[in-house]
Motif scaffolding. Sequence first.
Motif, PDB file in Angstrom:
ATOM      1  N   THR A 175       0.848  -1.193   0.000  1.00 50.28           N
ATOM      2  CA  THR A 175       0.000   0.000   0.000  1.00 50.28           C
ATOM      3  C   THR A 175       0.883   1.243   0.000  1.00 50.28           C
ATOM      4  N   PHE A 176       0.666   2.119  -0.976  1.00 43.11           N
ATOM      5  CA  PHE A 176       1.414   3.373  -1.002  1.00 43.11           C
ATOM      6  C   PHE A 176       0.995   4.213   0.202  1.00 43.11           C
ATOM      7  N   THR A 177       1.906   4.396   1.125  1.00 41.83           N
ATOM      8  CA  THR A 177       1.576   5.072   2.378  1.00 41.83           C
ATOM      9  C   THR A 177       2.453   6.310   2.538  1.00 41.83           C
ATOM     10  N   LYS A 178       1.813   7.452   2.770  1.00 39.51           N
ATOM     11  CA  LYS A 178       2.590   8.689   2.947  1.00 39.51           C
ATOM     12  C   LYS A 178       3.452   8.576   4.195  1.00 39.51           C
ATOM     13  N   ILE A 179       4.707   8.909   4.039  1.00 35.72           N
ATOM     14  CA  ILE A 179       5.638   8.825   5.154  1.00 35.72           C
ATOM     15  C   ILE A 179       5.555  10.123   5.962  1.00 35.72           C
ATOM     16  N   TYR A 200       6.082   8.981  -0.365  1.00 33.60           N
ATOM     17  CA  TYR A 200       5.300   7.797  -0.074  1.00 33.60           C
ATOM     18  C   TYR A 200       6.212   6.578  -0.091  1.00 33.60           C
TER      19      TYR A 200
END
Lengths: 67, 316
Positions: free
Chosen positions: B193-197, B288
Amino acid sequence: MSLYDQIMKLYPEISPADFALDIGTIVLQNDSDGLGDYIKAWNHPTLPHPPFGQDPHSPPQKPATRK
Amino acid sequence: MAIINTGDFPIDPTTTTGTDLADRLNRLMAALESSHANTTRPAYLTAGAVWTQPQAGGGYKLFFYDGARDHQIGSVDAAGTAQFGGGTALAPEFSATATYATGAIIHDKASNAYLQAKNAVAAGPYNPGDWQPLTDVLGSLNVDLSVFVKKAGDTMAGALHLPSLTVNNIPVLAGPAFCAYPNAQSSGVTSSTFTKISFNTEEFDTANCYDTALSRFTPNVKGYYQVNAACQMAGSPSITSAFITLYKNGVRFRDGALLQNGAGVGNMSPVFSAVIYFNGTTDYVEMYGSITGTGALNFASGPNAVHFSASMVRGA
């Protein structure tokens, strides 16, 4: 249960390869804004978009009206 | 062509007739009126002379002769377009007979340095108190930079320092820069899942362009920026891939490293680096990450393992 796991449970025929970077057919995203994971793109050739995982940032779709 | 003849001068009054004298004076007048116009420098000119060269298609070139070489001062073409002063421009040497306005720049031959008048300077002997080193002037300059070319062998009084130089109100030498990192681990990351860091702690933010709540960089100066990021991604029991990518204006824009290990490892640290254009108003970027793994997945914390930074490298 994460969105990823929910999808895998709903569609046992889906494999991790369907989420593979750039070559997969499903893109999940989380904007770390408290709204959680959502389906950014669903391009699976045979399975329909699940009834969950909609993009919480998109305006809600109007319910279909009966003519 | 309008030059005098060889032998016209000096005039010998005992042998020159009135008619001959008139001819010589007429040639001299014509030469003076045209600045010795000729296709080549007249042989009688000596160091310090200025002469003109008519051009085949019309127009003129103007030269200064230094005794060895001819230096072009300027030109006017057949259409009347003039180009003067395009050569070396030097700050003048100090002169005791000259007066100087506030801010005037001179070259002091004694110290071999470029100086600027603190206030209006009256004619008179050189007074060091009237002048300041040019480096001090540039240190506080933000408009109207005077530019000149120093002569070979001249030295400047220290290195030039331009901390607030602006062009069209854009600080060309002091563009925005920031560096941020997360002060806590981002746990509960979902596989694939592309997750904002999250980078919620600033190390520095020179122009207040970084938003710690949104982990978003929105520079306020149009230009090109070097953007860097790194993120240690981990999983227990293991992860098989780790990926980092830059989102510009909410859309995946430039990818960083994709690290893969089919056998699975405890952590991986993909990095990102690219030069990105920003319009200086609405453009923003975020980072991300995506982990493929099993069990509990997370992005690490602390400025060593996880960081996001950018700095302007040139204006636009």
